[in-house]
Design a protein around this motif. Structure first.
Motif, PDB file in Angstrom:
ATOM      1  N   GLU A 189       6.343  19.639  55.761  1.00 51.92           N
ATOM      2  CA  GLU A 189       6.990  20.588  56.656  1.00 51.92           C
ATOM      3  C   GLU A 189       6.195  20.800  57.948  1.00 51.92           C
ATOM      4  O   GLU A 189       6.768  20.953  59.020  1.00 51.92           O
ATOM      5  CB  GLU A 189       7.186  21.924  55.944  1.00 51.92           C
ATOM      6  N   HIS A 190       4.863  20.803  57.856  1.00 44.71           N
ATOM      7  CA  HIS A 190       4.032  21.079  59.027  1.00 44.71           C
ATOM      8  C   HIS A 190       3.843  19.851  59.914  1.00 44.71           C
ATOM      9  O   HIS A 190       3.447  19.994  61.075  1.00 44.71           O
ATOM     10  CB  HIS A 190       2.675  21.614  58.583  1.00 44.71           C
ATOM     11  N   GLY A 191       4.073  18.685  59.340  1.00 43.50           N
ATOM     12  CA  GLY A 191       3.966  17.473  60.138  1.00 43.50           C
ATOM     13  C   GLY A 191       2.581  17.269  60.728  1.00 43.50           C
ATOM     14  O   GLY A 191       1.565  17.423  60.052  1.00 43.50           O
ATOM     15  N   ARG A 192       2.530  16.979  62.026  1.00 42.84           N
ATOM     16  CA  ARG A 192       1.254  16.663  62.668  1.00 42.84           C
ATOM     17  C   ARG A 192       0.331  17.864  62.759  1.00 42.84           C
ATOM     18  O   ARG A 192      -0.876  17.716  62.979  1.00 42.84           O
ATOM     19  CB  ARG A 192       1.494  16.088  64.054  1.00 42.84           C
ATOM     20  N   TRP A 193       0.899  19.079  62.615  1.00 45.77           N
ATOM     21  CA  TRP A 193       0.072  20.281  62.695  1.00 45.77           C
ATOM     22  C   TRP A 193      -0.660  20.565  61.386  1.00 45.77           C
ATOM     23  O   TRP A 193      -1.474  21.480  61.326  1.00 45.77           O
ATOM     24  CB  TRP A 193       0.920  21.489  63.084  1.00 45.77           C
ATOM     25  N   TRP A 194      -0.361  19.795  60.353  1.00 50.03           N
ATOM     26  CA  TRP A 194      -0.975  20.032  59.052  1.00 50.03           C
ATOM     27  C   TRP A 194      -2.486  19.908  59.099  1.00 50.03           C
ATOM     28  O   TRP A 194      -3.198  20.602  58.387  1.00 50.03           O
ATOM     29  CB  TRP A 194      -0.386  19.064  58.023  1.00 50.03           C
ATOM     30  N   VAL A 195      -2.999  19.031  59.939  1.00 52.64           N
ATOM     31  CA  VAL A 195      -4.442  18.835  60.024  1.00 52.64           C
ATOM     32  C   VAL A 195      -5.147  20.121  60.460  1.00 52.64           C
ATOM     33  O   VAL A 195      -6.309  20.357  60.142  1.00 52.64           O
ATOM     34  CB  VAL A 195      -4.770  17.671  61.003  1.00 52.64           C
ATOM     35  N   VAL A 196      -4.422  20.991  61.183  1.00 53.79           N
ATOM     36  CA  VAL A 196      -4.977  22.283  61.611  1.00 53.79           C
ATOM     37  C   VAL A 196      -4.558  23.389  60.657  1.00 53.79           C
ATOM     38  O   VAL A 196      -5.384  24.204  60.219  1.00 53.79           O
ATOM     39  CB  VAL A 196      -4.530  22.610  63.051  1.00 53.79           C
ATOM     40  N   SER A 197      -3.274  23.445  60.325  1.00 52.39           N
ATOM     41  CA  SER A 197      -2.758  24.563  59.522  1.00 52.39           C
ATOM     42  C   SER A 197      -3.321  24.564  58.102  1.00 52.39           C
ATOM     43  O   SER A 197      -3.409  25.624  57.479  1.00 52.39           O
ATOM     44  CB  SER A 197      -1.234  24.517  59.469  1.00 52.39           C
ATOM     45  N   GLN A 198      -3.719  23.384  57.590  1.00 53.77           N
ATOM     46  CA  GLN A 198      -4.242  23.351  56.229  1.00 53.77           C
ATOM     47  C   GLN A 198      -5.541  24.146  56.097  1.00 53.77           C
ATOM     48  O   GLN A 198      -5.848  24.680  55.037  1.00 53.77           O
ATOM     49  CB  GLN A 198      -4.486  21.908  55.792  1.00 53.77           C
ATOM     50  N   PHE A 199      -6.305  24.248  57.188  1.00 51.25           N
ATOM     51  CA  PHE A 199      -7.547  25.015  57.124  1.00 51.25           C
ATOM     52  C   PHE A 199      -7.256  26.478  56.809  1.00 51.25           C
ATOM     53  O   PHE A 199      -7.959  27.100  55.997  1.00 51.25           O
ATOM     54  CB  PHE A 199      -8.307  24.913  58.449  1.00 51.25           C
ATOM     55  N   PHE A 200      -6.197  27.032  57.407  1.00 45.49           N
ATOM     56  CA  PHE A 200      -5.866  28.436  57.200  1.00 45.49           C
ATOM     57  C   PHE A 200      -5.017  28.625  55.940  1.00 45.49           C
ATOM     58  O   PHE A 200      -5.245  29.561  55.172  1.00 45.49           O
ATOM     59  CB  PHE A 200      -5.122  28.979  58.423  1.00 45.49           C
ATOM     60  N   ALA A 201      -4.059  27.734  55.730  1.00 46.98           N
ATOM     61  CA  ALA A 201      -3.120  27.903  54.612  1.00 46.98           C
ATOM     62  C   ALA A 201      -3.729  27.543  53.273  1.00 46.98           C
ATOM     63  O   ALA A 201      -3.309  28.058  52.236  1.00 46.98           O
ATOM     64  CB  ALA A 201      -1.866  27.053  54.853  1.00 46.98           C
ATOM     65  N   VAL A 202      -4.709  26.658  53.266  1.00 45.06           N
ATOM     66  CA  VAL A 202      -5.294  26.186  52.007  1.00 45.06           C
ATOM     67  C   VAL A 202      -6.755  26.620  51.889  1.00 45.06           C
ATOM     68  O   VAL A 202      -7.120  27.424  51.027  1.00 45.06           O
ATOM     69  CB  VAL A 202      -5.171  24.653  51.873  1.00 45.06           C
ATOM     70  N   SER A 203      -7.592  26.087  52.758  1.00 47.13           N
ATOM     71  CA  SER A 203      -9.037  26.297  52.600  1.00 47.13           C
ATOM     72  C   SER A 203      -9.444  27.753  52.761  1.00 47.13           C
ATOM     73  O   SER A 203     -10.014  28.361  51.851  1.00 47.13           O
ATOM     74  CB  SER A 203      -9.795  25.423  53.605  1.00 47.13           C
ATOM     75  N   ALA A 204      -9.150  28.351  53.917  1.00 48.38           N
ATOM     76  CA  ALA A 204      -9.588  29.728  54.175  1.00 48.38           C
ATOM     77  C   ALA A 204      -8.954  30.704  53.202  1.00 48.38           C
ATOM     78  O   ALA A 204      -9.632  31.585  52.651  1.00 48.38           O
ATOM     79  CB  ALA A 204      -9.266  30.112  55.619  1.00 48.38           C
ATOM     80  N   ALA A 205      -7.647  30.555  52.960  1.00 49.70           N
ATOM     81  CA  ALA A 205      -6.959  31.492  52.069  1.00 49.70           C
ATOM     82  C   ALA A 205      -7.478  31.387  50.639  1.00 49.70           C
ATOM     83  O   ALA A 205      -7.753  32.404  49.988  1.00 49.70           O
ATOM     84  CB  ALA A 205      -5.454  31.225  52.107  1.00 49.70           C
ATOM     85  N   GLN A 206      -7.621  30.159  50.148  1.00 47.56           N
ATOM     86  CA  GLN A 206      -8.066  29.970  48.766  1.00 47.56           C
ATOM     87  C   GLN A 206      -9.505  30.410  48.572  1.00 47.56           C
ATOM     88  O   GLN A 206      -9.831  31.066  47.578  1.00 47.56           O
ATOM     89  CB  GLN A 206      -7.908  28.502  48.361  1.00 47.56           C
ATOM     90  N   HIS A 207     -10.388  30.069  49.491  1.00 43.78           N
ATOM     91  CA  HIS A 207     -11.791  30.436  49.325  1.00 43.78           C
ATOM     92  C   HIS A 207     -11.978  31.946  49.426  1.00 43.78           C
ATOM     93  O   HIS A 207     -12.758  32.534  48.664  1.00 43.78           O
ATOM     94  CB  HIS A 207     -12.653  29.719  50.373  1.00 43.78           C
ATOM     95  N   GLY A 208     -11.283  32.574  50.357  1.00 44.09           N
ATOM     96  CA  GLY A 208     -11.384  34.023  50.463  1.00 44.09           C
ATOM     97  C   GLY A 208     -10.896  34.719  49.206  1.00 44.09           C
ATOM     98  O   GLY A 208     -11.507  35.687  48.736  1.00 44.09           O
ATOM     99  N   MET A 209      -9.798  34.216  48.645  1.00 48.29           N
ATOM    100  CA  MET A 209      -9.250  34.825  47.433  1.00 48.29           C
ATOM    101  C   MET A 209     -10.192  34.627  46.247  1.00 48.29           C
ATOM    102  O   MET A 209     -10.397  35.536  45.444  1.00 48.29           O
ATOM    103  CB  MET A 209      -7.886  34.227  47.122  1.00 48.29           C
ATOM    104  N   LEU A 210     -10.802  33.442  46.145  1.00 50.66           N
ATOM    105  CA  LEU A 210     -11.723  33.185  45.037  1.00 50.66           C
ATOM    106  C   LEU A 210     -12.972  34.062  45.131  1.00 50.66           C
ATOM    107  O   LEU A 210     -13.493  34.526  44.111  1.00 50.66           O
ATOM    108  CB  LEU A 210     -12.118  31.713  45.011  1.00 50.66           C
ATOM    109  N   VAL A 211     -13.456  34.279  46.348  1.00 51.14           N
ATOM    110  CA  VAL A 211     -14.599  35.185  46.515  1.00 51.14           C
ATOM    111  C   VAL A 211     -14.229  36.583  46.035  1.00 51.14           C
ATOM    112  O   VAL A 211     -14.986  37.240  45.303  1.00 51.14           O
ATOM    113  CB  VAL A 211     -15.064  35.215  47.983  1.00 51.14           C
ATOM    114  N   GLY A 212     -13.041  37.051  46.431  1.00 48.01           N
ATOM    115  CA  GLY A 212     -12.608  38.377  46.005  1.00 48.01           C
ATOM    116  C   GLY A 212     -12.425  38.478  44.500  1.00 48.01           C
ATOM    117  O   GLY A 212     -12.804  39.476  43.878  1.00 48.01           O
ATOM    118  N   LEU A 213     -11.858  37.440  43.888  1.00 42.16           N
ATOM    119  CA  LEU A 213     -11.615  37.470  42.443  1.00 42.16           C
ATOM    120  C   LEU A 213     -12.905  37.466  41.639  1.00 42.16           C
ATOM    121  O   LEU A 213     -12.961  38.049  40.548  1.00 42.16           O
ATOM    122  CB  LEU A 213     -10.757  36.263  42.040  1.00 42.16           C
TER     123      LEU A 213
END
Length: 235
Positions: free
Chosen positions: A39-63
């Motif tokens: 869905e994100h197409g060429r922007w995935w290389v940027v959006s994945q940092f926020f949608a996957v990496s940053a969100a998941q790591h922040g949530m795991l730290v909180g948990l």
């Protein structure tokens, strides 16, 4: 102080999961991220940092923040609160493991041509081309609605959420426990899982025309997450 028993028990369940995957960490891409990538197409290389990496790591730290308080507390002995929280963790692990094993047994009835891993793969009905093997696959129901999957539609997610609630209680009940940091992960993870992830899975289960009717009937008679009876509806 030594770590409480739930984390090593949780590590054992993850080890079993990786062993089933042949120790190939990341060999199969999560279907949710694969869909986002398309869905994100060429922007995935940027959006994945926020949608996957940053969100998941922040949530795991909180948990996992509650474990810091639970493992650094100088309580001098096991208290009733600790025992109750640890029991919830262990019960959640067992509940989730049983649900995962039932899902795995169901998935092994097919040939892997259904819709991908996790909950979204609980459909089947694929046809085969090999004698007795074809007969075995023909018996596979369109929807897994037996065992723990009979009492709620996502028992593996229920076990996962209950596990993190138990971890939160371990930290919050510690003598030096900090309630707000301890509950941060649960307040982020559980609403996201219930209100975002599970609806995505539900939509995925309804995407195949041959399974949609059976799954809607399953939705009518089985609760989403908590195992309570639904009122009977007259069709």
């Amino acid at each position: 102080p030594p770590p409480p028993p739930p984390p090593p028990a949780r590590a054992c369940t993850l080890r079993v999961a990786f062993r089933r995957e042949g120790w190939h960490f990341g060999a199969r891409e999560d279907w949710r991220y694969a869909s986002m990538r398309r869905e994100h197409g060429r922007w995935w290389v940027v959006s994945q940092f926020f949608a996957v990496s940053a969100a998941q790591h922040g949530m795991l730290v909180g948990l996992t923040l509650p474990l810091q308080d639970a493992m650094s507390a100088d309580a001098g002995g096991l208290r009733g609160w600790d025992a109750a929280a640890a029991s919830l963790c262990l019960a959640a692990i067992a509940f989730g493991a049983v649900a995962d094993n039932q899902l795995r047994a169901y998935m092994l009835l097919g040939d892997g041509n259904n819709m991908g891993g996790g909950d979204g793969a609980r459909g089947g009905g694929s046809t085969g081309d090999g004698g007795g093997h074809q007969e075995k696959k023909a018996k596979k129901p369109l929807v897994l609605d037996t065992g723990l999957w009979r009492v709620c539609r996502h028992p593996n997610h229920l076990g996962e959420q209950a596990w993190w609630v138990g971890v939160f209680l371990l930290g919050a009940g510690a003598p030096q426990g900090r309630l707000w940091p301890a509950c941060l992960g649960v307040l982020i993870n559980h609403p996201l899982d219930t209100l975002v992830t599970l609806p995505l899975i539900e939509a995925r289960m309804l995407a195949r025309a041959e399974r949609a009717g059976a799954y809607r009937a399953y939705q009518r008679r089985t609760s989403l997450l908590l195992p309570w009876p639904l009122p009977k509806k007259v069709d």
